[in-house]
Design an enzyme around this catalytic site. Structure first.
Site, PDB file in Angstrom:
ATOM      1  CD  GLU A 356      72.647 -19.724 -47.038  1.00 32.69           C
ATOM      2  OE1 GLU A 356      72.820 -19.062 -48.067  1.00 32.69           O
ATOM      3  OE2 GLU A 356      73.565 -20.349 -46.485  1.00 32.69           O
ATOM      4  CG  HIS A 387      75.210   9.341 -35.504  1.00 34.62           C
ATOM      5  ND1 HIS A 387      74.777  10.500 -34.903  1.00 34.62           N
ATOM      6  CD2 HIS A 387      76.000   8.736 -34.597  1.00 34.62           C
ATOM      7  CE1 HIS A 387      75.315  10.596 -33.691  1.00 34.62           C
ATOM      8  NE2 HIS A 387      76.059   9.527 -33.484  1.00 34.62           N
ATOM      9  CE  LYS A 509      74.855 -21.358 -54.840  1.00 34.22           C
ATOM     10  NZ  LYS A 509      75.398 -22.501 -54.112  1.00 34.22           N
TER      11      LYS A 509
HETATM   12  O1  F6P Z   1      75.012 -19.570 -51.912  1.00 30.70           O
HETATM   13  C1  F6P Z   1      74.815 -20.039 -50.633  1.00 30.70           C
HETATM   14  C2  F6P Z   1      75.848 -21.010 -50.220  1.00 30.70           C
HETATM   15  O2  F6P Z   1      75.469 -22.248 -50.671  1.00 30.70           O
HETATM   16  C3  F6P Z   1      76.016 -20.979 -48.693  1.00 30.70           C
HETATM   17  O3  F6P Z   1      75.171 -21.818 -48.037  1.00 30.70           O
HETATM   18  C4  F6P Z   1      77.454 -21.298 -48.533  1.00 30.70           C
HETATM   19  O4  F6P Z   1      77.935 -20.898 -47.291  1.00 30.70           O
HETATM   20  C5  F6P Z   1      78.055 -20.548 -49.683  1.00 30.70           C
HETATM   21  O5  F6P Z   1      77.135 -20.707 -50.738  1.00 30.70           O
HETATM   22  C6  F6P Z   1      79.427 -21.008 -50.103  1.00 30.70           C
HETATM   23  O6  F6P Z   1      79.445 -22.345 -50.438  1.00 30.70           O
HETATM   24  P1  F6P Z   1      80.803 -23.159 -50.551  1.00 30.70           P
HETATM   25  O7  F6P Z   1      81.457 -23.117 -49.218  1.00 30.70           O
HETATM   26  O8  F6P Z   1      80.397 -24.530 -50.967  1.00 30.70           O
HETATM   27  O9  F6P Z   1      81.646 -22.476 -51.584  1.00 30.70           O
END
Ligand code: F6P
Length: 546
Positions: A356, A387, A509
């Protein structure tokens, strides 16, 4: 702004890499000082990189590139609170979370260390109340189960550390059961809730943003389950929910009372946040003293990173080697292989930390890069992976670099009848050394190996680094995690990318948000042929079932 690849130091390395490609690791042992030249110790960590496909000239050239990229200045900028996360216009100050109480680290002219210490004090008070059974559920019973609800950086770090260090739990924590829920589909929480009692369960809702739907949907299910357990909602929120976030306002809107909020800050990246309130489950598992030992181990590595000369600096060396492999030798896969079951979730933790952070293809200035960056990283407990996927490492067509990680000492206490386990530990170490040796030498690791039929031959020449830990404890794990955090930063400086943003996950998202209504209506928005057909099939199946 010019590309890194136009630097003479970069081009020199490209020429050296040409030469390195035609060289086999088994032929790189002319110098009697190779091990001494290519190994370093820092605190409880010993790093042997003599099995990497580089010689002294390559290493000198890598160090020259690091200087040409102003790595030393970048490290100072990182740790002094400069705006290193340029696309989000903020510092990345995870190092401030483990700074000594009398240090000063300024963000916008304000020293953040007192706020960090205040947050640690709040965690300490929560841990103490839970451990001493003073924190009680709405009906007056003490808490027996704590469920951390979070995902990504709000889950992977605490989950990994709690699994790694469980044996160091103090007596006060022994009767507390810790659970982790992350996945959006509800499987984990549904399975778990069936085994818990609402009156004695406490939820930690961990989310830097407090907007992540994965976490909020699990939290909502947890709240509903609690309310179905007969308690009054206000009492439930007060006695059964803690929030950890950089947004007190969103925690409040969700219904977490101010006294149950642990705050951290926008200048802490999610995947670098286990040192903040996000580490509350670790503190509950180890006690606050154990959590502070982890912070101390990380602080040790921060000091080493800031002060040790580049050529003796573990994170710098680990990062330079990773760039050499991924970019110059074009090795696109990297395996992390702990020879200690307690580190089972360390590779998963690193997948987020590395991929990431550095899975990027534009420079800090926004220009498309003309070289490859972060390799695909994965891993598992080494002896189990032997394995499973080692076949590919030994005889596949793919070049793969690896990190072997093992504690030197384990089950030291013979008085406790650990003789059999000592032998098991030695077997694990023997396998660790044997595997990295075969990966390096191939057939040459055994007599007449080259005479075997083709299907039994081992090509070798797969580079690896071996990290030996004195032993696995909270201090050493803190140092190990910080080592990798700084490795990631070193790589980003050489690649000229911002490791602290993650725009690549935002689009998925957003699109999920607009896809949800299409599952729930007969006249949905149109997407693409495949998605429309899948949606139709799912909707039809739903109708049949109802
Ligand atoms: O989807 C990736 C992300 O944005 C990560 O960078 C982060 O750790 C995770 O989602 C959770 O985000 P939050 O802590 O804001 O719920």
């Amino acid at each position: 702004m010019s590309y890194r690849s136009t630097l003479p130091e970069w081009q020199h390395l490209q020429a050296l890499a040409e030469r390195a490609r035609s060289r086999h690791l088994r032929d790189m042992w002319d110098s009697p000082s190779r091990v001494a030249d290519f190994s370093r110790q820092a605190g409880p960590l010993f790093m042997d990189f003599s099995k990497q496909r580089l010689d002294s000239e390559d290493m000198t050239a890598l160090l020259a590139l690091a200087r040409a990229c102003a790595l030393e200045q970048a490290v100072q900028a990182l740790m002094s609170g400069a705006v290193v996360n340029n696309t989000e216009n903020r510092p990345a100050l995870h190092t401030a979370l483990r700074a000594a109480a009398d240090e000063q680290v300024r963000v916008d002219g304000v020293d953040v260390v007192p706020a960090v210490q205040a947050s640690l004090a709040r965690m300490e008070s929560m841990v103490s109340r839970i451990h001493s059974r003073q924190w009680r559920g709405w009906s007056g019973k003490p808490i027996r189960d704590v469920v951390n609800i979070g995902v990504g950086g709000s889950d992977l770090g605490p989950f990994m550390a709690c699994n790694a260090l469980g044996e160091f739990a103090p007596a006060a924590a022994a009767e507390l059961n810790l659970h982790f829920v992350s996945s959006i589909d509800g499987t984990q929480i549904a399975d778990l809730l069936g085994s818990l009692k609402p009156e004695t369960t406490l939820f930690i809702i961990s989310s830097k943003s407090f907007t992540t739907v994965d976490t909020l949907s699990n939290a909502q299910t947890a709240l509903q389950w609690m309310c179905d357990g007969n308690g009054e909602e206000g009492l439930i929120r007060r006695h059964h929910f803690i929030g950890v976030s950089a947004s007190p306002q969103r925690m409040t809107s969700w219904g977490i009372p101010a006294a149950n909020q642990v705050e951290f800050w926008e200048w802490v990246g999610g995947r670098f946040s286990l040192w903040s309130g996000i580490g509350l489950p670790i503190a509950l598992k180890l006690g606050m003293a154990g959590f502070r030992q982890m912070l101390d181990g990380a602080q040790f590595m921060d000091r080493h990173f800031r002060e040790a000369p580049l050529a003796d600096n573990l994170p710098v060396l680990l990062g330079l080697i990773a760039v050499w492999n991924a970019t110059f030798l074009d090795i696109r896969a990297h395996a992390v292989l702990p020879y200690d079951g307690r580190l089972k979730f360390f590779p998963a933790y690193l997948t987020q930390l590395e991929m990431e952070s550095n899975g990027k293809s534009v420079s800090r200035a926004g220009l498309p890069l003309d070289y490859s960056t972060c390799p695909v990283l994965w891993g598992d407990v080494g002896p189990n992976a032997q394995h499973a996927f080692y076949q590919l490492l030994h005889q596949g067509t793919q070049a793969v670099s690896s990190d072997f990680i093992a504690p030197v000492r384990r089950y030291d206490d013979h008085l406790q009848g650990n003789g059999g386990l000592q032998l098991q530990h030695q077997l694990a170490l023997a396998n660790c050394l044997a595997q990295s040796r075969v990966l390096m030498l191939g057939d040459a690791s055994v007599e007449n190996g080259h005479e075997a039929p083709e299907f039994r031959r081992y090509r070798g020449n797969q580079p690896s680094t071996t990290l030996l830990l004195d032993q696995l404890d909270a201090y050493t794990l803190g140092a190990l995690v910080a080592l990798y955090e700084h490795k990631v930063f070193v790589m980003s400086v050489l690649w000229d990318i911002n490791p602290f943003d993650q725009w690549g996950v935002e689009l998925g998202k957003k699109i999920a948000d607009s896809t949800l209504p299409a599952l729930r209506t007969d006249n949905p928005e149109k997407f693409d042929g495949s998605t429309d057909a899948l949606l139709q099939r799912i909707r039809a199946a739903g109708k049949e079932a109802s």
